[in-house]
Design a protein around this motif. Structure first.
Motif, PDB file in Angstrom:
ATOM      1  N   ALA A  92      74.367  88.930  82.385  1.00 31.71           N
ATOM      2  CA  ALA A  92      73.064  88.802  81.612  1.00 31.71           C
ATOM      3  C   ALA A  92      73.406  89.849  80.502  1.00 31.71           C
ATOM      4  O   ALA A  92      73.267  89.561  79.378  1.00 31.71           O
ATOM      5  N   ILE A  93      74.194  91.202  80.701  1.00 33.88           N
ATOM      6  CA  ILE A  93      74.384  92.127  79.844  1.00 33.88           C
ATOM      7  C   ILE A  93      75.252  91.562  78.622  1.00 33.88           C
ATOM      8  O   ILE A  93      75.188  91.989  77.602  1.00 33.88           O
ATOM      9  N   THR A  94      76.435  90.880  79.161  1.00 33.38           N
ATOM     10  CA  THR A  94      77.387  90.335  78.440  1.00 33.38           C
ATOM     11  C   THR A  94      77.191  88.892  78.049  1.00 33.38           C
ATOM     12  O   THR A  94      78.049  88.551  77.018  1.00 33.38           O
ATOM     13  N   SER A  95      76.283  88.437  78.274  1.00 31.23           N
ATOM     14  CA  SER A  95      76.056  86.928  77.818  1.00 31.23           C
ATOM     15  C   SER A  95      77.322  85.893  78.207  1.00 31.23           C
ATOM     16  O   SER A  95      77.733  85.300  77.372  1.00 31.23           O
ATOM     17  N   THR A  96      78.074  86.216  79.204  1.00 37.48           N
ATOM     18  CA  THR A  96      78.968  85.454  79.497  1.00 37.48           C
ATOM     19  C   THR A  96      79.090  84.869  80.769  1.00 37.48           C
ATOM     20  O   THR A  96      78.429  85.173  81.778  1.00 37.48           O
ATOM     21  N   PRO A  97      80.039  83.807  81.110  1.00 38.01           N
ATOM     22  CA  PRO A  97      80.023  83.036  82.172  1.00 38.01           C
ATOM     23  C   PRO A  97      80.644  83.616  83.495  1.00 38.01           C
ATOM     24  O   PRO A  97      81.370  84.504  83.268  1.00 38.01           O
ATOM     25  N   ILE A  98      80.376  83.616  84.815  1.00 31.85           N
ATOM     26  CA  ILE A  98      81.078  83.763  85.924  1.00 31.85           C
ATOM     27  C   ILE A  98      82.042  82.628  86.471  1.00 31.85           C
ATOM     28  O   ILE A  98      81.422  81.595  86.449  1.00 31.85           O
ATOM     29  N   PHE A  99      83.189  83.132  86.665  1.00 31.21           N
ATOM     30  CA  PHE A  99      84.155  82.212  87.367  1.00 31.21           C
ATOM     31  C   PHE A  99      84.218  82.693  88.697  1.00 31.21           C
ATOM     32  O   PHE A  99      84.628  83.507  88.991  1.00 31.21           O
ATOM     33  N   MET A 100      84.193  81.610  89.654  1.00 31.88           N
ATOM     34  CA  MET A 100      84.371  81.895  91.130  1.00 31.88           C
ATOM     35  C   MET A 100      85.038  80.709  91.632  1.00 31.88           C
ATOM     36  O   MET A 100      84.767  79.562  91.299  1.00 31.88           O
ATOM     37  N   GLY A 101      85.526  80.943  92.731  1.00 34.76           N
ATOM     38  CA  GLY A 101      86.051  79.556  93.776  1.00 34.76           C
ATOM     39  C   GLY A 101      84.814  78.954  94.372  1.00 34.76           C
ATOM     40  O   GLY A 101      83.671  79.868  94.729  1.00 34.76           O
ATOM     41  N   ALA A 102      84.708  77.840  94.796  1.00 31.83           N
ATOM     42  CA  ALA A 102      83.587  76.940  95.298  1.00 31.83           C
ATOM     43  C   ALA A 102      83.149  77.652  96.907  1.00 31.83           C
ATOM     44  O   ALA A 102      82.086  77.732  96.714  1.00 31.83           O
ATOM     45  N   ARG A 103      84.158  78.074  97.500  1.00 29.75           N
ATOM     46  CA  ARG A 103      83.977  78.414  98.917  1.00 29.75           C
ATOM     47  C   ARG A 103      83.342  79.783  98.795  1.00 29.75           C
ATOM     48  O   ARG A 103      82.180  80.024  99.410  1.00 29.75           O
ATOM     49  N   GLU A 104      83.614  80.879  97.680  1.00 33.86           N
ATOM     50  CA  GLU A 104      83.005  82.102  97.881  1.00 33.86           C
ATOM     51  C   GLU A 104      81.644  82.081  97.017  1.00 33.86           C
ATOM     52  O   GLU A 104      80.759  82.686  97.394  1.00 33.86           O
ATOM     53  N   TYR A 105      81.447  81.135  96.195  1.00 35.86           N
ATOM     54  CA  TYR A 105      80.261  80.798  95.490  1.00 35.86           C
ATOM     55  C   TYR A 105      79.073  80.314  96.412  1.00 35.86           C
ATOM     56  O   TYR A 105      77.874  80.887  96.684  1.00 35.86           O
ATOM     57  N   GLU A 106      79.648  79.182  97.301  1.00 33.87           N
ATOM     58  CA  GLU A 106      78.805  78.910  98.275  1.00 33.87           C
ATOM     59  C   GLU A 106      78.157  79.931  99.192  1.00 33.87           C
ATOM     60  O   GLU A 106      76.986  79.965  99.660  1.00 33.87           O
ATOM     61  N   GLU A 107      79.038  80.733  99.798  1.00 32.28           N
ATOM     62  CA  GLU A 107      78.844  81.738 100.660  1.00 32.28           C
ATOM     63  C   GLU A 107      77.962  82.698 100.051  1.00 32.28           C
ATOM     64  O   GLU A 107      76.994  83.109 100.786  1.00 32.28           O
ATOM     65  N   ASP A 178      92.887  81.964  99.693  1.00 31.37           N
ATOM     66  CA  ASP A 178      93.195  82.501 101.062  1.00 31.37           C
ATOM     67  C   ASP A 178      91.910  82.978 101.913  1.00 31.37           C
ATOM     68  O   ASP A 178      91.041  83.248 101.420  1.00 31.37           O
ATOM     69  N   ALA A 179      92.151  82.531 103.325  1.00 31.81           N
ATOM     70  CA  ALA A 179      91.251  82.737 104.200  1.00 31.81           C
ATOM     71  C   ALA A 179      91.684  84.067 105.054  1.00 31.81           C
ATOM     72  O   ALA A 179      92.770  84.226 105.126  1.00 31.81           O
ATOM     73  N   GLY A 180      90.473  84.719 105.645  1.00 28.81           N
ATOM     74  CA  GLY A 180      90.859  85.704 106.547  1.00 28.81           C
ATOM     75  C   GLY A 180      89.958  86.917 106.264  1.00 28.81           C
ATOM     76  O   GLY A 180      89.091  87.093 107.060  1.00 28.81           O
ATOM     77  N   HIS A 181      89.992  87.614 105.288  1.00 32.66           N
ATOM     78  CA  HIS A 181      89.293  88.833 104.865  1.00 32.66           C
ATOM     79  C   HIS A 181      87.744  88.255 104.342  1.00 32.66           C
ATOM     80  O   HIS A 181      86.793  88.749 104.763  1.00 32.66           O
ATOM     81  N   SER A 182      88.081  87.190 103.732  1.00 30.51           N
ATOM     82  CA  SER A 182      86.584  86.255 103.360  1.00 30.51           C
ATOM     83  C   SER A 182      87.232  85.067 103.285  1.00 30.51           C
ATOM     84  O   SER A 182      88.533  84.592 103.318  1.00 30.51           O
ATOM     85  N   PRO A 183      86.483  83.717 103.305  1.00 34.19           N
ATOM     86  CA  PRO A 183      86.853  82.476 103.733  1.00 34.19           C
ATOM     87  C   PRO A 183      87.584  81.609 102.497  1.00 34.19           C
ATOM     88  O   PRO A 183      88.298  80.919 102.603  1.00 34.19           O
TER      89      PRO A 183
END
Length: 330
Positions: A92-107, A178-183
């Motif tokens: 919101a502050i920077t008016s920019t998009p967030i990039f994430m992997g699908a699995r972590e976004y879902e989590e 990778d999975a382990g510390h998080s999926p």
């Protein structure tokens, strides 16, 4: 070892890679954050938690970066609050998009979506299954959705696939999961320059937390982490490993071998105990010191991860007695 940047200071690690560090109000009292210099502007990597301690640390950093180029995006490596917590606010502050992997976004979306009651039910059910005492179970229940207290709502996120390349002024950073510390933890690799932003998967001094999810306490997350570490054993020693905590270091393969040994030792501690164990007993063996509520969560979930791996190896059998999981050695 590389001395970390001072508060509000930005340190250059490569032509396109800059490092700064924020304090965290936990035993793990800091997080490393990064900015990648691209032709269009700065790509930020990870955000800190959604708390006042974090809010007050961003302005000095953003001012320095924006003095030369605009912020053009925010990469979030994984769903843990110290990495994703402030992402929504920063977007919101920077008016920019967030990039994430699908699995972590879902989590992240799943955990944010729980009502206090749902979160309390899931965590108290898991803590009961662990055989923790009623005081710990009730204290956890009364926290409701603790995740929500550290993580702001996420706007629409741009999903990044395995193999995606973030182009910078000096190279290309390839996404791996990778999975382990998080999926579905994202790290970034520049193959040509032997640079690896391993975030939380490969740290120089402390072992990354390998914990089961409270809603899925029987999943063998340690098996996932072992397969990652086996692959890291192949890394040439001249790769610079850039982690999300502590400091950048060389010798990732040496470290990977050490972490394999470390977890094998922990597995041995539990198996060689020779008695049936609850998760709570296993936690007391692996973490024989005073733990805060925050630490009981990590310690119990990590102890369970080790018990699950012993079941996978056929060294232990799990049975449920009175709602408590008990692990019997063979």
């Amino acid at each position: 070892d590389m001395p970390p940047p001072q508060p509000g200071q930005i340190r250059q690690l490569a032509d396109d890679l800059f490092w700064f560090r924020f304090t965290l109000p936990f035993r793990l009292n800091h997080i490393n954050l990064f900015a990648l210099n691209t032709a269009d502007g700065w790509l930020l990597l990870d955000c800190g938690i959604n708390a006042e301690s974090n809010v007050v640390q961003w302005p000095a950093i953003l001012a320095q970066l924006e003095a030369t180029k605009p912020i053009v995006g925010i990469i979030v490596s994984h769903h843990h609050p110290d990495h994703v917590g402030y992402a929504g606010a920063l977007a919101a502050i920077t008016s920019t998009p967030i990039f994430m992997g699908a699995r972590e976004y879902e989590e992240t979306s799943l955990l944010l979506g729980y009502s206090d009651k749902e979160a309390a039910d899931i965590s108290s059910r898991a803590f009961s299954n662990f055989g923790l005492d009623n005081i710990s179970v009730n204290r956890r229940r009364n926290r409701g959705n603790y995740f929500r207290t550290l993580v702001a709502d996420l706007p629409e996120v741009q999903i990044v696939e395995q193999g995606h390349i973030f182009e910078t002024i000096a190279g290309g950073w390839e996404v791996r999961f990778d999975a382990g510390h998080s999926p579905g933890h994202m790290s970034l690799v520049d193959h040509a320059r032997h640079l690896y932003i391993g975030v939380d998967f490969l740290l120089p001094r402390i072992s990354p937390n390998i914990s089961v999810a409270l809603r899925d306490p029987d999943h063998d997350v340690l098996a996932d982490y072992f397969s990652y570490l086996e692959e890291m054993c192949e890394l040439d020693e001249d790769w610079l490993i850039i982690p999300g905590h502590e400091w950048p270091f060389y010798g990732g393969s040496t470290r990977a071998r050490q972490w394999i040994k470390h977890h094998e030792y922990r597995l041995g501690q539990l198996f060689n105990n020779g008695t049936p164990l609850t998760t709570s007993h296993a936690m007391a063996i692996l973490f024989p010191f005073e733990l805060t509520d925050h630490e009981i969560y990590f310690a119990s979930c990590e102890a369970r991860a080790h018990l699950n791996q012993l079941v996978t190896r056929g060294k232990m059998t799990r049975s449920i007695e009175g709602g408590i999981a008990i692990f019997y050695p063979h």
